[in-house]
Motif scaffolding. Structure first.
Motif, PDB file in Angstrom:
ATOM      1  N   ALA A  49       3.928  -0.279  -5.590  1.00  0.00           N
ATOM      2  CA  ALA A  49       4.107   0.922  -6.409  1.00  0.00           C
ATOM      3  C   ALA A  49       4.672   2.078  -5.587  1.00  0.00           C
ATOM      4  CB  ALA A  49       2.788   1.331  -7.058  1.00  0.00           C
ATOM      5  N   VAL A  50       4.234   2.181  -4.351  1.00  0.00           N
ATOM      6  CA  VAL A  50       4.744   3.230  -3.459  1.00  0.00           C
ATOM      7  C   VAL A  50       6.216   2.963  -3.140  1.00  0.00           C
ATOM      8  CG1 VAL A  50       4.490   4.277  -1.168  1.00  0.00           C
ATOM      9  CG2 VAL A  50       2.457   3.684  -2.507  1.00  0.00           C
ATOM     10  N   LEU A  51       6.546   1.705  -2.904  1.00  0.00           N
ATOM     11  CA  LEU A  51       7.922   1.319  -2.602  1.00  0.00           C
ATOM     12  C   LEU A  51       8.871   1.693  -3.729  1.00  0.00           C
ATOM     13  CD1 LEU A  51      10.125  -0.315  -1.017  1.00  0.00           C
ATOM     14  CD2 LEU A  51       9.312  -2.328  -2.254  1.00  0.00           C
ATOM     15  N   VAL A  52       8.554   1.310  -4.968  1.00  0.00           N
ATOM     16  CA  VAL A  52       9.507   1.562  -6.058  1.00  0.00           C
ATOM     17  C   VAL A  52       9.640   3.050  -6.362  1.00  0.00           C
ATOM     18  CG1 VAL A  52       9.352  -0.716  -7.110  1.00  0.00           C
ATOM     19  CG2 VAL A  52       7.811   1.085  -7.894  1.00  0.00           C
ATOM     20  N   GLU A  53       8.558   3.817  -6.206  1.00  0.00           N
ATOM     21  CA  GLU A  53       8.687   5.258  -6.426  1.00  0.00           C
ATOM     22  C   GLU A  53       9.538   5.886  -5.324  1.00  0.00           C
ATOM     23  OE1 GLU A  53       6.207   9.410  -6.973  1.00  0.00           O
ATOM     24  OE2 GLU A  53       5.142   7.519  -7.271  1.00  0.00           O
ATOM     25  N   ARG A  54       9.290   5.478  -4.087  1.00  0.00           N
ATOM     26  CA  ARG A  54      10.071   6.023  -2.963  1.00  0.00           C
ATOM     27  C   ARG A  54      11.558   5.704  -3.127  1.00  0.00           C
ATOM     28  NH1 ARG A  54      12.033   3.846   1.676  1.00  0.00           N
ATOM     29  NH2 ARG A  54      10.804   1.933   1.561  1.00  0.00           N
ATOM     30  N   LEU A  55      11.870   4.459  -3.505  1.00  0.00           N
ATOM     31  CA  LEU A  55      13.273   4.076  -3.634  1.00  0.00           C
ATOM     32  C   LEU A  55      13.944   4.732  -4.838  1.00  0.00           C
ATOM     33  CD1 LEU A  55      13.251   0.331  -2.546  1.00  0.00           C
ATOM     34  CD2 LEU A  55      13.907   2.352  -1.221  1.00  0.00           C
ATOM     35  N   ALA A  56      13.225   4.885  -5.943  1.00  0.00           N
ATOM     36  CA  ALA A  56      13.796   5.581  -7.099  1.00  0.00           C
ATOM     37  C   ALA A  56      14.133   7.015  -6.721  1.00  0.00           C
ATOM     38  CB  ALA A  56      12.824   5.544  -8.277  1.00  0.00           C
ATOM     39  N   ARG A  57      13.220   7.651  -5.988  1.00  0.00           N
ATOM     40  CA  ARG A  57      13.428   9.033  -5.539  1.00  0.00           C
ATOM     41  C   ARG A  57      14.608   9.101  -4.558  1.00  0.00           C
ATOM     42  NH1 ARG A  57       9.826  13.520  -5.271  1.00  0.00           N
ATOM     43  NH2 ARG A  57       8.160  12.204  -6.091  1.00  0.00           N
ATOM     44  N   PHE A 109       5.438  -6.315 -13.188  1.00  0.00           N
ATOM     45  CA  PHE A 109       6.691  -5.661 -12.838  1.00  0.00           C
ATOM     46  C   PHE A 109       6.419  -4.165 -12.750  1.00  0.00           C
ATOM     47  CE2 PHE A 109       8.025  -9.707 -14.171  1.00  0.00           C
ATOM     48  CZ  PHE A 109       9.223  -9.959 -13.530  1.00  0.00           C
ATOM     49  N   LEU A 110       6.837  -3.573 -11.659  1.00  0.00           N
ATOM     50  CA  LEU A 110       6.668  -2.137 -11.450  1.00  0.00           C
ATOM     51  C   LEU A 110       8.050  -1.517 -11.348  1.00  0.00           C
ATOM     52  CD1 LEU A 110       3.871  -2.264  -8.734  1.00  0.00           C
ATOM     53  CD2 LEU A 110       3.584  -1.772 -11.174  1.00  0.00           C
ATOM     54  N   THR A 111       8.299  -0.517 -12.197  1.00  0.00           N
ATOM     55  CA  THR A 111       9.597   0.145 -12.191  1.00  0.00           C
ATOM     56  C   THR A 111       9.410   1.603 -11.819  1.00  0.00           C
ATOM     57  OG1 THR A 111      10.354  -1.331 -13.937  1.00  0.00           O
ATOM     58  CG2 THR A 111      11.683   0.629 -13.517  1.00  0.00           C
ATOM     59  N   GLY A 112      10.003   1.991 -10.699  1.00  0.00           N
ATOM     60  CA  GLY A 112      10.010   3.387 -10.301  1.00  0.00           C
ATOM     61  C   GLY A 112      11.130   4.095 -11.039  1.00  0.00           C
ATOM     62  N   HIS A 122      14.214  20.546  -9.548  1.00  0.00           N
ATOM     63  CA  HIS A 122      12.985  19.894 -10.000  1.00  0.00           C
ATOM     64  C   HIS A 122      13.172  18.369 -10.028  1.00  0.00           C
ATOM     65  CE1 HIS A 122       9.121  19.536 -11.948  1.00  0.00           C
ATOM     66  NE2 HIS A 122       9.662  18.860 -12.946  1.00  0.00           N
ATOM     67  N   VAL A 123      12.160  17.658  -9.560  1.00  0.00           N
ATOM     68  CA  VAL A 123      12.199  16.200  -9.529  1.00  0.00           C
ATOM     69  C   VAL A 123      10.983  15.655 -10.275  1.00  0.00           C
ATOM     70  CG1 VAL A 123      12.158  14.150  -8.043  1.00  0.00           C
ATOM     71  CG2 VAL A 123      13.420  16.186  -7.323  1.00  0.00           C
ATOM     72  N   GLN A 124      11.233  14.747 -11.213  1.00  0.00           N
ATOM     73  CA  GLN A 124      10.161  14.057 -11.937  1.00  0.00           C
ATOM     74  C   GLN A 124      10.191  12.585 -11.533  1.00  0.00           C
ATOM     75  OE1 GLN A 124      10.015  14.999 -16.313  1.00  0.00           O
ATOM     76  NE2 GLN A 124      11.980  15.976 -15.841  1.00  0.00           N
ATOM     77  N   CYS A 125       9.030  12.040 -11.179  1.00  0.00           N
ATOM     78  CA  CYS A 125       8.954  10.624 -10.809  1.00  0.00           C
ATOM     79  C   CYS A 125       7.750   9.974 -11.470  1.00  0.00           C
ATOM     80  CB  CYS A 125       8.835  10.462  -9.294  1.00  0.00           C
ATOM     81  SG  CYS A 125      10.353  10.776  -8.397  1.00  0.00           S
ATOM     82  N   ASP A 126       7.875   8.685 -11.722  1.00  0.00           N
ATOM     83  CA  ASP A 126       6.774   7.918 -12.295  1.00  0.00           C
ATOM     84  C   ASP A 126       6.977   6.450 -11.944  1.00  0.00           C
ATOM     85  OD1 ASP A 126       4.453   7.398 -13.683  1.00  0.00           O
ATOM     86  OD2 ASP A 126       5.237   7.929 -15.655  1.00  0.00           O
ATOM     87  N   VAL A 127       5.896   5.685 -12.043  1.00  0.00           N
ATOM     88  CA  VAL A 127       5.966   4.227 -11.900  1.00  0.00           C
ATOM     89  C   VAL A 127       5.444   3.633 -13.199  1.00  0.00           C
ATOM     90  CG1 VAL A 127       5.144   2.201 -10.653  1.00  0.00           C
ATOM     91  CG2 VAL A 127       5.694   4.298  -9.401  1.00  0.00           C
ATOM     92  N   VAL A 128       6.264   2.821 -13.839  1.00  0.00           N
ATOM     93  CA  VAL A 128       5.926   2.253 -15.142  1.00  0.00           C
ATOM     94  C   VAL A 128       5.641   0.757 -14.971  1.00  0.00           C
ATOM     95  CG1 VAL A 128       6.719   1.872 -17.505  1.00  0.00           C
ATOM     96  CG2 VAL A 128       7.376   3.972 -16.279  1.00  0.00           C
ATOM     97  N   PRO A 129       4.403   0.321 -15.296  1.00  0.00           N
ATOM     98  CA  PRO A 129       4.065  -1.094 -15.150  1.00  0.00           C
ATOM     99  C   PRO A 129       4.379  -1.894 -16.414  1.00  0.00           C
ATOM    100  CG  PRO A 129       2.097   0.143 -15.709  1.00  0.00           C
ATOM    101  CD  PRO A 129       3.236   1.137 -15.642  1.00  0.00           C
ATOM    102  N   TYR A 130       4.638  -3.161 -16.225  1.00  0.00           N
ATOM    103  CA  TYR A 130       4.823  -4.090 -17.347  1.00  0.00           C
ATOM    104  C   TYR A 130       4.457  -5.472 -16.824  1.00  0.00           C
ATOM    105  CZ  TYR A 130       6.591  -5.415 -21.913  1.00  0.00           C
ATOM    106  OH  TYR A 130       6.680  -5.842 -23.215  1.00  0.00           O
ATOM    107  N   ALA A 131       3.665  -6.202 -17.591  1.00  0.00           N
ATOM    108  CA  ALA A 131       3.200  -7.513 -17.117  1.00  0.00           C
ATOM    109  C   ALA A 131       3.716  -8.635 -18.005  1.00  0.00           C
ATOM    110  CB  ALA A 131       1.680  -7.548 -17.059  1.00  0.00           C
ATOM    111  N   VAL A 132       3.926  -9.775 -17.398  1.00  0.00           N
ATOM    112  CA  VAL A 132       4.394 -10.967 -18.089  1.00  0.00           C
ATOM    113  C   VAL A 132       3.438 -12.111 -17.776  1.00  0.00           C
ATOM    114  CG1 VAL A 132       6.232 -12.690 -18.164  1.00  0.00           C
ATOM    115  CG2 VAL A 132       6.817 -10.283 -17.959  1.00  0.00           C
ATOM    116  N   GLU A 133       2.971 -12.785 -18.812  1.00  0.00           N
ATOM    117  CA  GLU A 133       2.193 -14.013 -18.611  1.00  0.00           C
ATOM    118  C   GLU A 133       3.114 -15.182 -18.918  1.00  0.00           C
ATOM    119  OE1 GLU A 133      -1.588 -14.167 -20.539  1.00  0.00           O
ATOM    120  OE2 GLU A 133      -2.149 -12.177 -19.815  1.00  0.00           O
TER     121      GLU A 133
END
Length: 199
Positions: A49-57, A109-112, A122-133
């Motif tokens: 989660a930290v990785l995808v937020e950092r890379l999106a930013r 799946f974690l999407t930054g 101004h910068v807005q960031c979030d991590v959006v989760p989605y799961a697949v079975e």
């Protein structure tokens, strides 16, 4: 169609992904794309989660440096199984291994997502989760799927918007677009907070 929003600002997608470009086009806003310039190497011990937020930013900031008055969208995604990141397979053998490991299991799946407003800073960031079975899958089913769709440039080795849906038992999340790589529900809120109305 103008390449600017009604208030004159440009909307720029910091990505060369055709999947993200197709998703953003659904909002009906004029936008351009620009390849970000940033190192996407995970840091030692970095949580997904930290990785995808950092890379999106970082992607948004990279393009914002070249587009100083634009609204810039950065996004990054990883698939996670048992705490390990599943990258883009790149070839058939790796895709087979990924789907075999995921068969009968839950993959998150974690999407930054980041929106960088060049005008205000101004910068807005979030991590959006989605799961697949995933369904229990045979080797023949996996091979058939991969040969038909060839999703070798997709994290997790499938395209949920295509035949990949046949691999799943269920989907769990707030925005199915997040699974493809750009969480539009959250993005609409970010754009509106930045003064760019979608409706």
């Amino acid at each position: 169609m103008s390449d600017a929003l009604p208030d004159g600002r440009r909307l720029v997608l910091a990505s060369t992904s055709r999947y993200r470009r197709e998703l953003l086009a659904r909002l009906g806003l004029p936008f351009t794309t620009c390849a970000p310039d940033c190192d996407e190497t995970p840091r030692p011990g970095e949580a997904p989660a930290v990785l995808v937020e950092r890379l999106a930013r970082a992607k948004a900031a990279s393009v914002a440096a070249r587009e100083p008055h634009a609204l810039v969208i950065g996004s990054d995604q990883v698939a996670v199984l048992d705490g390990a990141i599943l990258g883009k397979p790149g070839d058939h053998a790796r895709a087979v291994a990924q789907l075999a490991a995921a068969a009968g299991r839950r993959v998150e799946f974690l999407t930054g997502l980041c929106l960088h407003d060049g005008a205000s800073g101004h910068v807005q960031c979030d991590v959006v989760p989605y799961a697949v079975e995933f369904r229990a899958l045979t080797a023949a089913q996996i091979d058939t799927y991969l040969r038909r769709e060839q999703p070798y440039d997709c994290a997790g080795s499938f395209k949920s918007e295509g035949l990949g849906i046949a691999l799943f038992e269920r989907l769990d999340g707030d925005d199915p677009n997040a699974l493809i790589g750009l969480p539009l529900i959250r993005l609409v809120r970010m754009l509106e907070a930045a003064g760019a109305t979608v409706l």
